[in-house]
Motif scaffolding. Structure first.
Motif, mmCIF file in Angstrom:
data_model
loop_
_atom_site.group_PDB
_atom_site.id
_atom_site.type_symbol
_atom_site.label_atom_id
_atom_site.label_comp_id
_atom_site.label_asym_id
_atom_site.label_seq_id
_atom_site.Cartn_x
_atom_site.Cartn_y
_atom_site.Cartn_z
ATOM 1 N N UNK A 1 0.832 -1.205 0.000
ATOM 2 C CA UNK A 1 0.000 0.000 0.000
ATOM 3 C C UNK A 1 0.868 1.258 0.000
ATOM 4 N N UNK A 2 0.582 2.116 -0.988
ATOM 5 C CA UNK A 2 1.230 3.418 -1.083
ATOM 6 C C UNK A 2 0.181 4.525 -0.921
ATOM 7 N N UNK A 3 -0.968 4.168 -0.397
ATOM 8 C CA UNK A 3 -2.096 5.099 -0.307
ATOM 9 C C UNK A 3 -1.692 6.394 0.398
ATOM 10 N N UNK A 4 -1.978 7.520 -0.267
ATOM 11 C CA UNK A 4 -1.718 8.821 0.330
ATOM 12 C C UNK A 4 -0.289 9.307 0.248
ATOM 13 N N UNK B 1 -4.308 4.503 -4.006
ATOM 14 C CA UNK B 1 -5.358 5.500 -3.803
ATOM 15 C C UNK B 1 -4.789 6.773 -3.179
ATOM 16 N N UNK B 2 -5.181 7.925 -3.710
ATOM 17 C CA UNK B 2 -4.768 9.238 -3.178
ATOM 18 C C UNK B 2 -3.257 9.441 -3.206
ATOM 19 N N UNK C 1 -7.320 5.372 -7.389
ATOM 20 C CA UNK C 1 -8.503 6.154 -7.051
ATOM 21 C C UNK C 1 -8.053 7.506 -6.523
ATOM 22 N N UNK C 2 -8.463 8.591 -7.205
ATOM 23 C CA UNK C 2 -7.998 9.932 -6.848
ATOM 24 C C UNK C 2 -6.465 9.982 -6.848
ATOM 25 N N UNK D 1 -9.179 9.917 -11.676
ATOM 26 C CA UNK D 1 -7.731 10.039 -11.541
ATOM 27 C C UNK D 1 -7.233 11.124 -12.491
ATOM 28 N N UNK D 2 -6.108 11.742 -12.148
ATOM 29 C CA UNK D 2 -5.499 12.742 -13.025
ATOM 30 C C UNK D 2 -4.514 12.047 -13.946
#
Length: 202
Positions: free
Chosen positions: A114-117, A136-137, A156-157, A178-179
């Motif tokens: 997980x690399x979320x944020x 995500x994020x 996601x985002x 997503x960008x």
């Protein structure tokens, strides 16, 4: 509100200089006791699976042929740290310290990581297995996924402006959440971007 893409980030240089006394071969979790900081260390064939890296700081280090699966990263500082041919299954990079976070991955197993944020623009993933990884994020502007398997990975985002997916496989990225401005895809790879629209491409 749409997220604006940022300027192309400066890519970190992989650490390559390690004093002879800082080459650690075949270490395990017991060797970490009594240490709080590791500067310019080269870890070779170490088994840190399940080890507690909480609040440790690694700066300009290289982990090569190491197993860090399920290691605890609460408050861990990874400042320009490279991983080569390592097993990193399920690692929660999202728990790492924010300050100067910078990582490189070559030929690594990163399933369920997980690399979320995380803010990690320009990060290079080369030949990595990233199935079911969580982005995500995450800010992955100008990141490179060279020869990576991304089946089931979550975007996601996620900021993917100018990211390179040309040789990646298995990814599904929703352009509405997503960008992806300026991101690089092959024609076949675009199927993973328009998957939600159930288009028939012949």
């Amino acid at each position: 509100m749409a997220i604006k893409p940022r300027r192309k980030p400066t890519v970190l240089r992989k650490p390559t200089h390690f004093p002879a006394e800082n080459v650690a071969e075949r270490w395990d979790a017991r060797h970490l006791l009594g240490h709080t900081e590791f500067d310019e260390f080269h870890f070779v064939s170490c088994d840190f699976s399940g080890a507690d890296f909480s609040r440790l700081r690694f700066t300009d280090c290289l982990f090569e042929h190491c197993n860090l699966s399920s290691a605890k990263l609460a408050g861990t500082a990874l400042q320009n740290v490279a991983f080569a041919d390592c097993k990193l299954l399920g690692l929660q990079f999202t728990a790492c310290r924010d300050m100067l976070f910078g990582v490189h991955f070559d030929q690594c197993q990163l399933r369920y990581a997980s690399f979320a944020g995380r803010v990690m623009p320009g990060t290079r993933f080369v030949g990595c297995t990233l199935e079911e990884a969580d982005f995500a994020d995450t800010d992955l502007s100008a990141a490179v996924f060279q020869g990576c398997a991304l089946t089931g990975a979550t975007f996601q985002n996620t900021r993917l402006a100018e990211a390179d997916f040309r040789s990646a496989t298995g990814f599904v990225i929703d352009p509405e959440s997503n960008v992806i401005t300026g991101a690089h895809f092959t024609l076949s790879g675009l199927l993973g971007v328009v998957a939600k629209y159930n288009l028939v491409v012949e």
